[in-house]
Design a protein around this motif. Structure first.
Motif, PDB file in Angstrom:
ATOM      1  N   VAL A   1      -0.463 -40.920 -24.650  1.00 13.37           N
ATOM      2  CA  VAL A   1      -0.142 -41.312 -25.871  1.00 13.37           C
ATOM      3  C   VAL A   1       1.731 -41.873 -25.817  1.00 13.37           C
ATOM      4  N   TYR A   2       2.100 -41.605 -24.838  1.00 12.44           N
ATOM      5  CA  TYR A   2       3.892 -42.121 -23.880  1.00 12.44           C
ATOM      6  C   TYR A   2       3.571 -44.017 -23.588  1.00 12.44           C
ATOM      7  N   ASP A   3       2.651 -44.002 -24.436  1.00 14.05           N
ATOM      8  CA  ASP A   3       2.300 -45.198 -23.673  1.00 14.05           C
ATOM      9  C   ASP A   3       2.541 -46.575 -25.279  1.00 14.05           C
ATOM     10  N   CYS A   4       2.489 -45.983 -26.377  1.00 17.21           N
ATOM     11  CA  CYS A   4       2.618 -45.931 -27.643  1.00 17.21           C
ATOM     12  C   CYS A   4       4.343 -45.813 -27.971  1.00 17.21           C
ATOM     13  N   PRO A   5       5.056 -46.300 -27.266  1.00 14.32           N
ATOM     14  CA  PRO A   5       6.513 -45.776 -27.804  1.00 14.32           C
ATOM     15  C   PRO A   5       7.056 -45.606 -29.369  1.00 14.32           C
ATOM     16  N   GLU A   6       6.458 -46.622 -30.036  1.00 18.61           N
ATOM     17  CA  GLU A   6       6.034 -45.916 -31.862  1.00 18.61           C
ATOM     18  C   GLU A   6       6.897 -44.422 -31.713  1.00 18.61           C
ATOM     19  N   ARG A   7       5.720 -44.033 -31.887  1.00 18.34           N
ATOM     20  CA  ARG A   7       6.087 -42.220 -31.528  1.00 18.34           C
ATOM     21  C   ARG A   7       6.905 -41.231 -31.667  1.00 18.34           C
ATOM     22  N   GLU A   8       7.520 -41.766 -30.235  1.00 11.79           N
ATOM     23  CA  GLU A   8       8.969 -40.996 -29.828  1.00 11.79           C
ATOM     24  C   GLU A   8       9.788 -41.978 -31.065  1.00 11.79           C
TER      25      GLU A   8
ATOM     26  N   MET B   1       9.340 -52.880 -39.068  1.00 15.93           N
ATOM     27  CA  MET B   1       8.180 -52.101 -39.484  1.00 15.93           C
ATOM     28  C   MET B   1       6.982 -52.299 -40.865  1.00 15.93           C
ATOM     29  N   ASN B   2       6.034 -53.033 -40.512  1.00 17.72           N
ATOM     30  CA  ASN B   2       5.273 -53.071 -41.768  1.00 17.72           C
ATOM     31  C   ASN B   2       4.718 -51.901 -42.556  1.00 17.72           C
ATOM     32  N   PRO B   3       5.065 -51.998 -43.997  1.00 17.50           N
ATOM     33  CA  PRO B   3       4.918 -50.565 -44.758  1.00 17.50           C
ATOM     34  C   PRO B   3       3.795 -50.349 -44.932  1.00 17.50           C
ATOM     35  N   ASN B   4       3.060 -49.897 -43.326  1.00 16.68           N
ATOM     36  CA  ASN B   4       1.548 -48.833 -43.511  1.00 16.68           C
ATOM     37  C   ASN B   4       1.615 -48.025 -41.859  1.00 16.68           C
ATOM     38  N   MET B   5      -0.069 -47.441 -41.934  1.00 13.55           N
ATOM     39  CA  MET B   5       0.192 -47.025 -40.620  1.00 13.55           C
ATOM     40  C   MET B   5      -1.591 -46.563 -40.237  1.00 13.55           C
ATOM     41  N   THR B   6      -1.596 -47.564 -40.805  1.00 17.25           N
ATOM     42  CA  THR B   6      -3.526 -47.816 -40.510  1.00 17.25           C
ATOM     43  C   THR B   6      -3.807 -47.414 -39.072  1.00 17.25           C
ATOM     44  N   TYR B   7      -3.211 -47.940 -37.940  1.00 19.31           N
ATOM     45  CA  TYR B   7      -3.138 -47.671 -36.670  1.00 19.31           C
ATOM     46  C   TYR B   7      -2.695 -46.584 -36.221  1.00 19.31           C
ATOM     47  N   ALA B   8      -2.699 -45.615 -37.010  1.00 17.17           N
ATOM     48  CA  ALA B   8      -1.551 -44.243 -36.355  1.00 17.17           C
ATOM     49  C   ALA B   8      -2.789 -43.538 -35.657  1.00 17.17           C
TER      50      ALA B   8
ATOM     51  N   ASP C   1       2.519 -38.939 -38.943  1.00 15.20           N
ATOM     52  CA  ASP C   1       3.405 -39.343 -37.960  1.00 15.20           C
ATOM     53  C   ASP C   1       4.515 -40.073 -38.900  1.00 15.20           C
ATOM     54  N   SER C   2       4.305 -40.508 -39.950  1.00 11.50           N
ATOM     55  CA  SER C   2       5.411 -41.420 -41.252  1.00 11.50           C
ATOM     56  C   SER C   2       6.423 -40.385 -41.158  1.00 11.50           C
ATOM     57  N   ARG C   3       6.430 -38.853 -41.139  1.00 14.19           N
ATOM     58  CA  ARG C   3       7.270 -38.036 -41.681  1.00 14.19           C
ATOM     59  C   ARG C   3       8.701 -38.293 -40.408  1.00 14.19           C
ATOM     60  N   ARG C   4       8.334 -39.217 -39.730  1.00 11.06           N
ATOM     61  CA  ARG C   4       9.850 -39.778 -39.171  1.00 11.06           C
ATOM     62  C   ARG C   4      10.752 -40.244 -39.741  1.00 11.06           C
ATOM     63  N   MET C   5       8.966 -41.531 -40.246  1.00 16.98           N
ATOM     64  CA  MET C   5      10.080 -42.646 -40.484  1.00 16.98           C
ATOM     65  C   MET C   5      10.632 -41.824 -41.820  1.00 16.98           C
ATOM     66  N   ALA C   6       9.387 -41.156 -42.753  1.00 15.50           N
ATOM     67  CA  ALA C   6      10.072 -40.332 -43.897  1.00 15.50           C
ATOM     68  C   ALA C   6      11.476 -39.701 -43.620  1.00 15.50           C
TER      69      ALA C   6
ATOM     70  N   ASN D   1      -5.600 -28.638 -44.264  1.00 16.24           N
ATOM     71  CA  ASN D   1      -4.777 -27.982 -43.570  1.00 16.24           C
ATOM     72  C   ASN D   1      -3.476 -28.321 -43.905  1.00 16.24           C
ATOM     73  N   ASN D   2      -2.964 -28.558 -42.619  1.00 14.78           N
ATOM     74  CA  ASN D   2      -1.240 -28.463 -42.824  1.00 14.78           C
ATOM     75  C   ASN D   2      -1.458 -30.179 -42.788  1.00 14.78           C
ATOM     76  N   HIS D   3      -2.146 -30.820 -42.424  1.00 14.93           N
ATOM     77  CA  HIS D   3      -1.931 -32.396 -42.613  1.00 14.93           C
ATOM     78  C   HIS D   3      -1.834 -32.866 -44.258  1.00 14.93           C
ATOM     79  N   GLY D   4      -2.577 -32.227 -45.628  1.00 16.33           N
ATOM     80  CA  GLY D   4      -2.498 -32.665 -46.703  1.00 16.33           C
ATOM     81  C   GLY D   4      -1.472 -32.329 -47.280  1.00 16.33           C
ATOM     82  N   LEU D   5      -0.531 -30.761 -46.600  1.00 13.67           N
ATOM     83  CA  LEU D   5       0.555 -30.616 -47.043  1.00 13.67           C
ATOM     84  C   LEU D   5       2.264 -31.987 -46.772  1.00 13.67           C
ATOM     85  N   TRP D   6       1.394 -32.178 -45.537  1.00 21.10           N
ATOM     86  CA  TRP D   6       2.663 -33.413 -45.284  1.00 21.10           C
ATOM     87  C   TRP D   6       2.210 -34.596 -45.936  1.00 21.10           C
ATOM     88  N   TYR D   7       1.343 -34.729 -45.967  1.00 18.09           N
ATOM     89  CA  TYR D   7       0.644 -36.022 -46.568  1.00 18.09           C
ATOM     90  C   TYR D   7       1.699 -35.426 -48.310  1.00 18.09           C
ATOM     91  N   ASP D   8       1.831 -34.803 -48.522  1.00 15.24           N
ATOM     92  CA  ASP D   8       2.486 -34.859 -49.643  1.00 15.24           C
ATOM     93  C   ASP D   8       3.989 -34.717 -49.775  1.00 15.24           C
TER      94      ASP D   8
END
Length: 392
Positions: free
Chosen positions: A110-117, A160-167, A183-188, A236-243
């Protein structure tokens, strides 16, 4: 002392904090007031973080979503790209494809894609700089925060383009997934920082308009894309974080009516369904990090609460929220007694932070005292260390 004098000289330039941030605005007010009055704990917390910021953060290179070697399927370097963390090569297949799931075990690929960190660091650093600005009035912190926000979100070449299509892609699998939106909670979280430096000349009217437009475009993508529609229905937690992410984005977009609508019509019923009568969160108990994920749900609720409270919505008043906290308290005090799977150590400060916030909000002094007994012990010099100075 020099910083305290600077604060007193610049108070007129700062707007009061309000409960519209991804963290508790009341704690920010308490910190600023205690620091102004010279409370030794507040001064110590702020000075330690300021020293770290002065030596490291002010000179750091801006983070960017384009700092990657591997391109997303679109071929556009400005599209966010990450890999799903718990998916590994299948040892029974010569090429390892498609990947298989090992819950709770992070694949180092996962660390091969640095934008997460980098996105995680962006959220932490910008909020740290913004809180330092809010408390000390030192324009250097606002200027650096503004630079980081412009580069990540607004730069026409690097932004960053405003999408998470490839997250959170999974190697060998082509199905469109919504789970990567988390993942986008970090940018939010970083959007939060812009609100805190809004009074600074470093953040221009142009910056303000452009970031608002970015947030509106991202919110539209979240609510109308296939990815977003999948995550909207996560139980689960994903739905609440989506909100929670939608709330932070709607706030940044200036859509106050949407904030109240999402909080009342989505967060409340969604969370109520996730909590069992005994206070457990059944969707999270099946995970190998069940105490972490049970807490993660409440952290999403806390984030949603702190944004929605400006619209008169107090989510800690929900009986389900209090029932869940009551169930978790003994395990925040003694994580080793947790009866469900937890394959990695749990950071008790997370439970202390939730209890402290909810205890203050609901006038539950016993929760506040429990939070103080647990303490907020961290080696990190960041905004959370400052906001929880009373627990250290």
């Amino acid at each position: 002392m020099k910083r305290i004098l600077l604060l007193m000289a610049s108070l007129a330039a700062l707007v009061p904090a309000s409960a519209q941030y991804s963290f508790n605005g009341e704690l920010l007010d308490r910190l600023a007031e205690a620091y102004r009055k010279g409370d030794p704990r507040a001064v110590k917390a702020v000075e330690e973080v300021a020293a770290e910021a002065d030596s490291t953060l002010l000179g750091m290179e801006p983070l960017t979503v384009t700092a990657k070697k591997q391109l997303p399927p679109s071929g556009d370097r400005r599209d966010y790209l990450s890999l799903s963390p718990y998916w590994w090569p299948d040892p029974s297949k010569p090429d390892g494809l498609p990947y298989i799931r090992r819950d709770g075990e992070r694949n180092p690929e996962v660390y091969d894609c640095p934008e997460r960190e980098n996105g995680d660091r962006l959220g932490t650093v910008t909020r740290t700089l913004a809180v330092l600005y809010r408390v000390t009035g030192d324009e250097r912190y606002a200027e650096k925060c503004a630079q980081l926000l412009r580069t990540w979100f607004l730069d026409p070449r690097l932004g960053m383009n405003p999408n998470m299509t490839y997250a959170q892609l999974i190697r060998g699998r082509q199905t469109i997934r919504g789970t990567g939106i988390i993942d986008s909670r970090r940018m939010a979280f970083a959007l939060n920082a812009a609100q805190l430096i809004d009074s600074s000349p470093a953040w221009s009217d142009y910056d303000r308009r452009e970031l608002r437009e970015w947030a509106r475009t991202f919110l539209y993508w979240m609510e109308h894309s296939v990815n977003g529609q999948k995550e909207l229905h996560a139980a689960n937690n994903h739905g609440l974080w989506y909100d929670a992410i939608r709330l932070m984005t709607a706030r940044a977009a200036g859509l106050d009516d949407r904030v109240r609508e999402i909080a009342c019509e989505s967060v409340k019923p969604r969370f109520a369904k996730q909590v069992a009568e005994d206070g457990t969160l059944p969707e999270e108990l099946v995970r190998t990090l069940s105490l972490h994920y049970s807490t993660f749900v409440l952290e999403a609720l806390s984030t949603a609460r702190n944004v929605a409270r400006a619209e008169g919505v107090e989510l800690w008043e929900m009986p389900e929220a209090q029932r869940a906290l009551e169930y978790l308290i003994p395990y925040y005090e003694s994580p080793e007694k947790w009866p469900w799977p937890q394959i990695k150590p749990f950071a008790q400060r997370r439970g202390a932070a939730l209890l402290y916030e909810a205890g203050l909000a609901l006038d539950r002094p016993e929760w506040v005292e429990t939070a103080r007994c647990i303490g907020f012990h961290t080696s990190k010099a960041d905004f959370e260390a400052m906001l929880h100075f009373e627990l250290q």
